[in-house]
Design a protein around this motif. Structure first.
Motif, PDB file in Angstrom:
ATOM      1  N   SER A  47       0.815  -1.223   0.000  1.00 39.30           N
ATOM      2  CA  SER A  47       0.000   0.000   0.000  1.00 39.30           C
ATOM      3  C   SER A  47       0.850   1.275   0.000  1.00 39.30           C
ATOM      4  CB  SER A  47      -0.958  -0.006   1.197  1.00 39.30           C
ATOM      5  OG  SER A  47      -0.247  -0.118   2.403  1.00 39.30           O
ATOM      6  N   GLY A  48       2.170   1.143   0.158  1.00 39.41           N
ATOM      7  CA  GLY A  48       3.029   2.324   0.038  1.00 39.41           C
ATOM      8  C   GLY A  48       3.704   2.784   1.324  1.00 39.41           C
ATOM      9  N   LYS A  49       3.606   1.988   2.393  1.00 41.48           N
ATOM     10  CA  LYS A  49       4.139   2.402   3.697  1.00 41.48           C
ATOM     11  C   LYS A  49       5.659   2.633   3.641  1.00 41.48           C
ATOM     12  CE  LYS A  49       2.599  -1.388   5.682  1.00 41.48           C
ATOM     13  NZ  LYS A  49       1.951  -2.064   4.531  1.00 41.48           N
ATOM     14  N   THR A  50       6.376   1.627   3.120  1.00 35.47           N
ATOM     15  CA  THR A  50       7.835   1.750   3.067  1.00 35.47           C
ATOM     16  C   THR A  50       8.244   2.869   2.113  1.00 35.47           C
ATOM     17  OG1 THR A  50       8.165  -0.569   3.639  1.00 35.47           O
ATOM     18  CG2 THR A  50       9.962   0.495   2.452  1.00 35.47           C
ATOM     19  N   THR A  51       7.533   2.978   1.006  1.00 36.39           N
ATOM     20  CA  THR A  51       7.828   4.048   0.044  1.00 36.39           C
ATOM     21  C   THR A  51       7.707   5.416   0.724  1.00 36.39           C
ATOM     22  OG1 THR A  51       6.923   2.638  -1.691  1.00 36.39           O
ATOM     23  CG2 THR A  51       7.209   4.962  -2.232  1.00 36.39           C
ATOM     24  N   LEU A  52       6.648   5.592   1.518  1.00 40.50           N
ATOM     25  CA  LEU A  52       6.449   6.870   2.213  1.00 40.50           C
ATOM     26  C   LEU A  52       7.596   7.136   3.193  1.00 40.50           C
ATOM     27  CD1 LEU A  52       4.624   9.331   2.847  1.00 40.50           C
ATOM     28  CD2 LEU A  52       3.504   7.926   4.594  1.00 40.50           C
ATOM     29  N   LEU A  53       7.949   6.127   3.990  1.00 39.23           N
ATOM     30  CA  LEU A  53       9.048   6.307   4.949  1.00 39.23           C
ATOM     31  C   LEU A  53      10.361   6.615   4.231  1.00 39.23           C
ATOM     32  CD1 LEU A  53       7.247   5.633   7.288  1.00 39.23           C
ATOM     33  CD2 LEU A  53       8.789   3.811   7.963  1.00 39.23           C
ATOM     34  N   ASN A  54      10.609   5.925   3.119  1.00 41.19           N
ATOM     35  CA  ASN A  54      11.861   6.147   2.386  1.00 41.19           C
ATOM     36  C   ASN A  54      11.950   7.567   1.829  1.00 41.19           C
ATOM     37  OD1 ASN A  54      12.779   3.600   2.907  1.00 41.19           O
ATOM     38  ND2 ASN A  54      12.285   2.764   0.903  1.00 41.19           N
ATOM     39  N   ILE A  55      10.833   8.106   1.399  1.00 34.53           N
ATOM     40  CA  ILE A  55      10.870   9.478   0.871  1.00 34.53           C
ATOM     41  C   ILE A  55      11.038  10.481   2.012  1.00 34.53           C
ATOM     42  CG2 ILE A  55       9.555  11.273  -0.343  1.00 34.53           C
ATOM     43  CD1 ILE A  55       8.467   9.060  -2.165  1.00 34.53           C
ATOM     44  N   ILE A  56      10.295  10.271   3.115  1.00 36.18           N
ATOM     45  CA  ILE A  56      10.461  11.155   4.271  1.00 36.18           C
ATOM     46  C   ILE A  56      11.911  11.087   4.771  1.00 36.18           C
ATOM     47  CG2 ILE A  56       9.847  11.460   6.708  1.00 36.18           C
ATOM     48  CD1 ILE A  56       6.984  10.617   5.945  1.00 36.18           C
ATOM     49  N   GLY A  57      12.502   9.895   4.706  1.00 35.98           N
ATOM     50  CA  GLY A  57      13.886   9.711   5.167  1.00 35.98           C
ATOM     51  C   GLY A  57      14.927  10.131   4.149  1.00 35.98           C
ATOM     52  N   SER A  58      14.485  10.722   3.065  1.00 37.20           N
ATOM     53  CA  SER A  58      15.344  11.194   1.962  1.00 37.20           C
ATOM     54  C   SER A  58      16.249  10.089   1.414  1.00 37.20           C
ATOM     55  CB  SER A  58      16.131  12.461   2.325  1.00 37.20           C
ATOM     56  OG  SER A  58      17.183  12.187   3.194  1.00 37.20           O
ATOM     57  N   LEU A  59      15.736   8.849   1.471  1.00 36.07           N
ATOM     58  CA  LEU A  59      16.427   7.727   0.812  1.00 36.07           C
ATOM     59  C   LEU A  59      15.924   7.579  -0.620  1.00 36.07           C
ATOM     60  CD1 LEU A  59      16.167   5.091   3.687  1.00 36.07           C
ATOM     61  CD2 LEU A  59      18.263   6.177   2.892  1.00 36.07           C
ATOM     62  N   ASP A  60      14.806   8.251  -0.901  1.00 36.52           N
ATOM     63  CA  ASP A  60      14.190   8.141  -2.218  1.00 36.52           C
ATOM     64  C   ASP A  60      13.544   9.499  -2.532  1.00 36.52           C
ATOM     65  OD1 ASP A  60      13.268   7.030  -4.552  1.00 36.52           O
ATOM     66  OD2 ASP A  60      12.069   5.461  -3.600  1.00 36.52           O
ATOM     67  N   VAL A  61      13.258   9.746  -3.802  1.00 37.72           N
ATOM     68  CA  VAL A  61      12.679  11.041  -4.181  1.00 37.72           C
ATOM     69  C   VAL A  61      11.293  10.845  -4.804  1.00 37.72           C
ATOM     70  CG1 VAL A  61      14.790  12.363  -4.499  1.00 37.72           C
ATOM     71  CG2 VAL A  61      13.945  10.933  -6.362  1.00 37.72           C
ATOM     72  N   PRO A  62      10.411  11.850  -4.645  1.00 34.38           N
ATOM     73  CA  PRO A  62       9.083  11.736  -5.256  1.00 34.38           C
ATOM     74  C   PRO A  62       9.151  11.808  -6.785  1.00 34.38           C
ATOM     75  CG  PRO A  62       9.201  13.646  -3.763  1.00 34.38           C
ATOM     76  CD  PRO A  62      10.579  13.101  -3.890  1.00 34.38           C
ATOM     77  N   THR A  63       8.142  11.227  -7.431  1.00 33.02           N
ATOM     78  CA  THR A  63       7.978  11.404  -8.872  1.00 33.02           C
ATOM     79  C   THR A  63       7.324  12.759  -9.145  1.00 33.02           C
ATOM     80  OG1 THR A  63       7.601   9.029  -9.023  1.00 33.02           O
ATOM     81  CG2 THR A  63       7.029  10.322 -10.966  1.00 33.02           C
ATOM     82  N   ALA A  64       6.390  13.135  -8.270  1.00 32.59           N
ATOM     83  CA  ALA A  64       5.737  14.445  -8.367  1.00 32.59           C
ATOM     84  C   ALA A  64       5.310  14.869  -6.974  1.00 32.59           C
ATOM     85  CB  ALA A  64       4.525  14.360  -9.293  1.00 32.59           C
ATOM     86  N   GLY A  65       4.983  16.135  -6.835  1.00 28.57           N
ATOM     87  CA  GLY A  65       4.602  16.646  -5.523  1.00 28.57           C
ATOM     88  C   GLY A  65       5.833  16.864  -4.665  1.00 28.57           C
ATOM     89  N   ALA A  82      21.111  15.348   0.981  1.00 27.25           N
ATOM     90  CA  ALA A  82      20.202  14.331   1.535  1.00 27.25           C
ATOM     91  C   ALA A  82      20.935  13.521   2.601  1.00 27.25           C
ATOM     92  CB  ALA A  82      19.693  13.415   0.421  1.00 27.25           C
ATOM     93  N   ALA A  83      22.190  13.173   2.341  1.00 24.22           N
ATOM     94  CA  ALA A  83      22.981  12.420   3.320  1.00 24.22           C
ATOM     95  C   ALA A  83      23.170  13.244   4.591  1.00 24.22           C
ATOM     96  CB  ALA A  83      24.334  12.032   2.726  1.00 24.22           C
ATOM     97  N   ALA A  84      23.394  14.542   4.439  1.00 24.14           N
ATOM     98  CA  ALA A  84      23.583  15.404   5.616  1.00 24.14           C
ATOM     99  C   ALA A  84      22.299  15.464   6.448  1.00 24.14           C
ATOM    100  CB  ALA A  84      24.013  16.802   5.178  1.00 24.14           C
ATOM    101  N   LEU A  85      21.154  15.558   5.765  1.00 22.21           N
ATOM    102  CA  LEU A  85      19.871  15.582   6.479  1.00 22.21           C
ATOM    103  C   LEU A  85      19.694  14.280   7.268  1.00 22.21           C
ATOM    104  CD1 LEU A  85      17.028  16.885   6.967  1.00 22.21           C
ATOM    105  CD2 LEU A  85      16.253  15.689   4.913  1.00 22.21           C
ATOM    106  N   ARG A  86      19.983  13.155   6.628  1.00 18.80           N
ATOM    107  CA  ARG A  86      19.853  11.857   7.314  1.00 18.80           C
ATOM    108  C   ARG A  86      20.832  11.761   8.477  1.00 18.80           C
ATOM    109  NH1 ARG A  86      19.741   9.907   1.936  1.00 18.80           N
ATOM    110  NH2 ARG A  86      21.902   9.231   2.111  1.00 18.80           N
ATOM    111  N   ASN A  87      22.071  12.146   8.240  1.00 21.45           N
ATOM    112  CA  ASN A  87      23.096  11.978   9.280  1.00 21.45           C
ATOM    113  C   ASN A  87      22.788  12.794  10.524  1.00 21.45           C
ATOM    114  OD1 ASN A  87      24.447  10.333   7.553  1.00 21.45           O
ATOM    115  ND2 ASN A  87      25.929  11.878   6.885  1.00 21.45           N
ATOM    116  N   HIS A  88      22.228  13.980  10.339  1.00 20.79           N
ATOM    117  CA  HIS A  88      21.998  14.859  11.485  1.00 20.79           C
ATOM    118  C   HIS A  88      20.632  14.687  12.118  1.00 20.79           C
ATOM    119  CE1 HIS A  88      25.469  17.066   9.751  1.00 20.79           C
ATOM    120  NE2 HIS A  88      25.731  17.199  11.033  1.00 20.79           N
TER     121      HIS A  88
END
Ligand code: ATP
Ligand code: MG
Length: 240
Positions: A47-65, A82-88
């Motif tokens: 249903s998209g749970k992991t996809t949502l977490l990955n985008i919030i975690g800046s491990l992945d990027v949106p297609t739109a929006g 993105a790495a700096a955001l995750r690291n901190h």
């Protein structure tokens, strides 16, 4: 500040190409998360749970929006930013713990701090504190293979909280744990949420997690089907 949200998604879309078809893993998702939330994202498999977490975690990027995390739009960040955001600012807890097997508990928890330019003494203090939170100080020298599943997940929690991130994202954190260990780690996370005001977002199928969360977001086919406030009592948490 434009709003009080730590995380805000706006018409968030993620499309995966499946052969010649396109699959919307996230379909115009609009959600805001405030500081110190303890929120679960539930919904059927796929249903998209992991996809949502990955985008919030800046491990992945949106297609739109857009997904704005701590004032930064993840779709605008370079890999380095993105790495700096995750690291901190973001800690991750995964279903499979993802500990480094050749390193000790201490070294696993220390790992995220190596990127932050702290002295060895500062790191040692922070690791010790994190191991106190999860009650594993006495196992600092053990390797993951010498620990139980519940203890491994507590190491993973310590690793996620050691830098005191604003946000912790936990994808099925109890999936490999028995009931007792699940309740123990949920209690630990709840305490950290209360004490450190860390925002926790879980992706989960687990009823035991759902008993602890204060907000439940249900995804169906990449869309937000429900967004509910939960008020668990102590008895409900223990399944009574
Ligand atoms: N890298 C990818 N390439 C193609 N499709 C993908 C990819 N990642 C996820 N998907 C698809 O996107 C949809 C959402 O996947 P996602 O992993 O977010 O679901 P989920 O809700 O976390 O499921 P589960 O409960 O099984 O973990 C699924 O249909 C999945 O097959
Ligand atoms: Mg998933």
């Amino acid at each position: 500040m434009e709003n009080s949200f730590l995380i805000k998604t706006k018409e968030l879309v993620k499309i995966y190409p499946i052969g010649w078809k396109k699959l919307a893993a996230l379909d115009h998702v609009n959600l805001g998360f405030e500081k110190a939330e303890f929120t679960g994202v539930v919904g059927p498999s796929g249903s998209g749970k992991t996809t949502l977490l990955n985008i919030i975690g800046s491990l992945d990027v949106p297609t739109a929006g857009s997904a704005e995390v701590l004032g930064k739009k993840v779709e605008d960040l370079s890999n380095r930013q993105a790495a700096a955001l995750r690291n901190h600012s973001i800690g991750f807890i995964f279903q499979t713990f993802n500990l480094l097997p050749v390193y000790t508990v201490f070294e696993n928890v220390e790992f995220p701090l190596l990127l932050l330019g702290l002295s060895a003494d500062e790191r040692k203090q922070k690791v010790r504190k994190a191991l106190e939170w999860v009650d594993l100080v006495d196992r600092a020298k053990s390797k993951p293979a010498q620990l139980s599943g519940g203890q491994c997940q507590r190491v993973a929690i310590a690793r996620a909280v050691v830098k005191k991130p604003a946000i912790i994202l936990a994808d099925e954190p109890t999936a490999n744990l028995d009931a007792e260990n699940s309740h123990n780690i949920l209690q630990t996370m709840e305490e950290l949420n209360r004490e450190l005001k860390t925002t926790f977002i879980f992706a989960t199928h687990d009823e035991k997690v759902i008993r602890y969360i204060r907000r439940k977001i249900t995804l169906v086919d990449g869309k937000v089907a429900k967004d509910e406030v939960m008020n668990p009592t102590k008895a409900e948490r223990k399944g009574q």
